[in-house]
Design a protein around this motif. Structure first.
Motif, PDB file in Angstrom:
ATOM      1  N   ILE A 157      71.870  29.150 -96.384  1.00 51.99           N
ATOM      2  CA  ILE A 157      71.083  27.988 -96.792  1.00 51.99           C
ATOM      3  C   ILE A 157      71.137  27.919 -98.320  1.00 51.99           C
ATOM      4  CG2 ILE A 157      68.786  26.945 -96.814  1.00 51.99           C
ATOM      5  CD1 ILE A 157      68.122  28.613 -94.329  1.00 51.99           C
ATOM      6  N   ASN A 158      71.339  26.761 -98.854  1.00 51.30           N
ATOM      7  CA  ASN A 158      71.344  26.577-100.293  1.00 51.30           C
ATOM      8  C   ASN A 158      69.993  27.034-100.838  1.00 51.30           C
ATOM      9  OD1 ASN A 158      71.110  25.506-102.913  1.00 51.30           O
ATOM     10  ND2 ASN A 158      72.458  23.798-102.405  1.00 51.30           N
ATOM     11  N   SER A 159      69.994  27.816-101.928  1.00 50.60           N
ATOM     12  CA  SER A 159      68.739  28.356-102.446  1.00 50.60           C
ATOM     13  C   SER A 159      67.735  27.265-102.794  1.00 50.60           C
ATOM     14  CB  SER A 159      69.002  29.240-103.664  1.00 50.60           C
ATOM     15  OG  SER A 159      69.587  28.487-104.701  1.00 50.60           O
ATOM     16  N   ALA A 160      68.214  26.077-103.124  1.00 49.27           N
ATOM     17  CA  ALA A 160      67.298  24.967-103.413  1.00 49.27           C
ATOM     18  C   ALA A 160      66.590  24.493-102.148  1.00 49.27           C
ATOM     19  CB  ALA A 160      68.064  23.815-104.047  1.00 49.27           C
ATOM     20  N   ASN A 161      67.168  24.800-101.001  1.00 52.33           N
ATOM     21  CA  ASN A 161      66.582  24.348 -99.732  1.00 52.33           C
ATOM     22  C   ASN A 161      65.773  25.423 -99.020  1.00 52.33           C
ATOM     23  OD1 ASN A 161      67.782  21.832-100.063  1.00 52.33           O
ATOM     24  ND2 ASN A 161      69.661  22.485 -99.050  1.00 52.33           N
ATOM     25  N   THR A 162      65.664  26.602 -99.606  1.00 50.80           N
ATOM     26  CA  THR A 162      64.873  27.651 -98.957  1.00 50.80           C
ATOM     27  C   THR A 162      63.426  27.576 -99.420  1.00 50.80           C
ATOM     28  OG1 THR A 162      65.421  29.261-100.691  1.00 50.80           O
ATOM     29  CG2 THR A 162      66.813  29.254 -98.717  1.00 50.80           C
ATOM     30  N   THR A 163      62.564  27.972 -98.528  1.00 55.52           N
ATOM     31  CA  THR A 163      61.146  27.997 -98.870  1.00 55.52           C
ATOM     32  C   THR A 163      60.816  29.312 -99.566  1.00 55.52           C
ATOM     33  OG1 THR A 163      60.472  29.037 -96.800  1.00 55.52           O
ATOM     34  CG2 THR A 163      60.608  26.614 -96.827  1.00 55.52           C
ATOM     35  N   ARG A 164      59.660  29.356-100.151  1.00 57.31           N
ATOM     36  CA  ARG A 164      59.218  30.591-100.811  1.00 57.31           C
ATOM     37  C   ARG A 164      59.148  31.730 -99.793  1.00 57.31           C
ATOM     38  NH1 ARG A 164      53.558  32.419-102.863  1.00 57.31           N
ATOM     39  NH2 ARG A 164      54.198  33.963-104.391  1.00 57.31           N
ATOM     40  N   GLU A 165      58.647  31.407 -98.609  1.00 58.19           N
ATOM     41  CA  GLU A 165      58.525  32.427 -97.566  1.00 58.19           C
ATOM     42  C   GLU A 165      59.899  32.951 -97.129  1.00 58.19           C
ATOM     43  OE1 GLU A 165      56.411  33.175 -93.234  1.00 58.19           O
ATOM     44  OE2 GLU A 165      56.160  31.253 -94.236  1.00 58.19           O
ATOM     45  N   GLU A 166      60.883  32.057 -97.020  1.00 62.43           N
ATOM     46  CA  GLU A 166      62.235  32.487 -96.653  1.00 62.43           C
ATOM     47  C   GLU A 166      62.820  33.403 -97.730  1.00 62.43           C
ATOM     48  OE1 GLU A 166      63.932  28.813 -93.914  1.00 62.43           O
ATOM     49  OE2 GLU A 166      63.924  28.583 -96.107  1.00 62.43           O
ATOM     50  N   ARG A 167      62.579  33.083 -98.993  1.00 66.46           N
ATOM     51  CA  ARG A 167      63.064  33.938-100.086  1.00 66.46           C
ATOM     52  C   ARG A 167      62.386  35.299-100.045  1.00 66.46           C
ATOM     53  NH1 ARG A 167      62.788  28.902-102.666  1.00 66.46           N
ATOM     54  NH2 ARG A 167      60.837  29.444-103.711  1.00 66.46           N
ATOM     55  N   GLN A 168      61.112  35.323 -99.693  1.00 69.12           N
ATOM     56  CA  GLN A 168      60.401  36.598 -99.563  1.00 69.12           C
ATOM     57  C   GLN A 168      60.985  37.426 -98.418  1.00 69.12           C
ATOM     58  OE1 GLN A 168      56.376  35.144 -99.176  1.00 69.12           O
ATOM     59  NE2 GLN A 168      55.944  35.463-101.361  1.00 69.12           N
ATOM     60  N   HIS A 169      61.332  36.765 -97.323  1.00 71.10           N
ATOM     61  CA  HIS A 169      61.954  37.464 -96.194  1.00 71.10           C
ATOM     62  C   HIS A 169      63.316  38.021 -96.596  1.00 71.10           C
ATOM     63  CE1 HIS A 169      59.321  36.920 -92.696  1.00 71.10           C
ATOM     64  NE2 HIS A 169      58.954  35.762 -93.261  1.00 71.10           N
ATOM     65  N   ILE A 170      64.108  37.234 -97.310  1.00 69.49           N
ATOM     66  CA  ILE A 170      65.432  37.710 -97.752  1.00 69.49           C
ATOM     67  C   ILE A 170      65.277  38.952 -98.625  1.00 69.49           C
ATOM     68  CG2 ILE A 170      67.426  37.151 -99.203  1.00 69.49           C
ATOM     69  CD1 ILE A 170      67.113  34.221 -98.226  1.00 69.49           C
ATOM     70  N   ARG A 171      64.347  38.904 -99.574  1.00 69.13           N
ATOM     71  CA  ARG A 171      64.120  40.059-100.461  1.00 69.13           C
ATOM     72  C   ARG A 171      63.678  41.283 -99.658  1.00 69.13           C
ATOM     73  NH1 ARG A 171      63.455  41.521-105.488  1.00 69.13           N
ATOM     74  NH2 ARG A 171      63.483  39.500-106.465  1.00 69.13           N
ATOM     75  N   ALA A 172      62.744  41.102 -98.745  1.00 70.38           N
ATOM     76  CA  ALA A 172      62.231  42.217 -97.944  1.00 70.38           C
ATOM     77  C   ALA A 172      63.328  42.807 -97.055  1.00 70.38           C
ATOM     78  CB  ALA A 172      61.041  41.766 -97.103  1.00 70.38           C
ATOM     79  N   MET A 173      64.143  41.931 -96.480  1.00 70.04           N
ATOM     80  CA  MET A 173      65.251  42.420 -95.643  1.00 70.04           C
ATOM     81  C   MET A 173      66.251  43.187 -96.491  1.00 70.04           C
ATOM     82  SD  MET A 173      66.149  39.260 -93.131  1.00 70.04           S
ATOM     83  CE  MET A 173      64.878  38.137 -92.650  1.00 70.04           C
TER      84      MET A 173
END
Length: 127
Positions: free
Chosen positions: A29-45
């Motif tokens: 997903i383009n980073s501009a289209n990700t939500t804050r929560e999705e970015r938090q999940h990516i970092r945690a993963m």
């Protein structure tokens, strides 16, 4: 209201493969289209995957002065020329030290200790 920190734990290769697949799907997903929560999940993963890989494939600490100099170059994201400049020596002299063709003098060892934050006892044990 404060949200609970998102965490993941990987304990085996199957969980690792599953989590890699999930991260890959979110990363497409383009980073501009990700939500804050999705970015938090990516970092945690990513953190969980790194922790698992470090537990399986530990990187040993350098056992020589040459090895620690190379590790510091990697940590500092610099090359021989940059490290030589930091230490106040020529690139050729640094390469000779790293290759084991030349031993550093006492004044250079002090600079290595101070500028690269390498413990004096490590330096003394590996010169």
């Amino acid at each position: 209201m404060k949200r609970a920190k998102i965490t993941y734990k990987v304990t085996n290769d199957e969980e690792q493969a599953d989590l890699l697949e999930k991260v890959g799907a979110l990363m497409k997903i383009n980073s501009a289209n990700t939500t804050r929560e999705e970015r938090q999940h990516i970092r945690a993963m990513g953190e969980a995957l790194m922790a698992y890989e470090q537990s399986i494939y530990p990187i040993p600490e350098p056992s020589s002065l040459e090895g620690i100099l190379e590790q510091r170059m990697y940590d500092m994201r610099c090359d021989n020329q940059d490290l030589a400049q930091t230490l106040g020596i020529s690139q050729e002299e640094l390469e000779m030290i790293i290759n084991g063709d030349q031993k550093p003098d006492v004044s250079l060892l002090k600079v290595i200790r101070d500028k690269l934050d390498i413990p004096a006892d490590f330096i003394l044990d590996h010169v």
